[in-house]
Design an enzyme around this catalytic site. Sequence first.
Site, PDB file in Angstrom:
ATOM      1  N   GLY A 141     -40.150 -13.269  -8.848  1.00  0.00           N
ATOM      2  CA  GLY A 141     -39.460 -11.991  -8.885  1.00  0.00           C
ATOM      3  C   GLY A 141     -39.762 -11.100  -7.702  1.00  0.00           C
ATOM      4  N   ASP A 158     -38.407  -8.025 -17.607  1.00  0.00           N
ATOM      5  CA  ASP A 158     -38.858  -8.595 -18.879  1.00  0.00           C
ATOM      6  C   ASP A 158     -40.077  -9.462 -18.598  1.00  0.00           C
ATOM      7  OD1 ASP A 158     -39.054  -9.461 -21.474  1.00  0.00           O
ATOM      8  OD2 ASP A 158     -37.356 -10.838 -21.364  1.00  0.00           O
TER       9      ASP A 158
END
Length: 288
Positions: A141, A158
């Site tokens: 990410g 998340d």
Amino acid sequence: MAEKKQWHETLHDQFGQYFAVDNVLYHEKTDHQDLIIFENAAFGRVMALDGVVQTTERDEFIYHEMMTHVPLLAHGHAKHVLIIGGGDGAMLREVTRHKNVESITMVEIDAGVVSFCRQYLPNHNADSYDDPRFKLVIDDGVNFVNQTSQTFDVIISDCTDPIGPGESLFTSAFYEGCKRCLNPSGIFVAQNGVCFLQQEEAIDSHRKLSHYFSDVGFYQAAIPTYYGGIMTFAWATDNDALRHLSTEIIQARFLASGLKCRYYNPAIHTAAFALPQYLQDALASQPS
């Protein structure tokens, strides 16, 4: 009657929770983490990563509704959504319910989580992986948000707890990258632990996010699976008005969306930003 096997969570040293295991559906070490999916009579199918419960069929709707509908309805006209993590597919499921969203990109570091959850947690993803607006990217990410040429209206992190693969999603490098690829008036939200037991996570996130966004705060929801009380979600944007929208405005957007939810509603939306005094005091005591 034979005693059932028990699975014990390992997040905390001095206290914790256990689940009776009726049936282990899958247990393997992926390229990045230890993954187990098992059945429990009270909570249905349970997924854990590296000894920490991530989601259960019984109460996942609370977490996923609050992580998606709060930022999307506060924004009001989000077209492009980025999900970091979310390999079980439930966050994607909730985002796809917003018909005005044009593209949904999900960045998951562990391809194994996606494939195993598609097989063993079908109620979580509910065929949302087949939505034509969806694109899956297998990547770290932090790397993605700092390298992509795409921009987004809402970013949903998340993430797991800040241990193992999830640790990098609580760093300044990640938050800076999210700011980089967020459109003006965009909203960033992130899982931020149970603040009564993990208060330092909230304090650390608030301090780091405040370097990049003018309005940083938190909202909360009660999720039984996450031991210790109330789950906290980080909120960051440069549009200070979005956190303070009236219930009436959210109600109008909610009705227009056609959403039918089991936990989220407009009153819950506005009330979720009311924080307990101990958290307000902890945040206020930090140097600016």
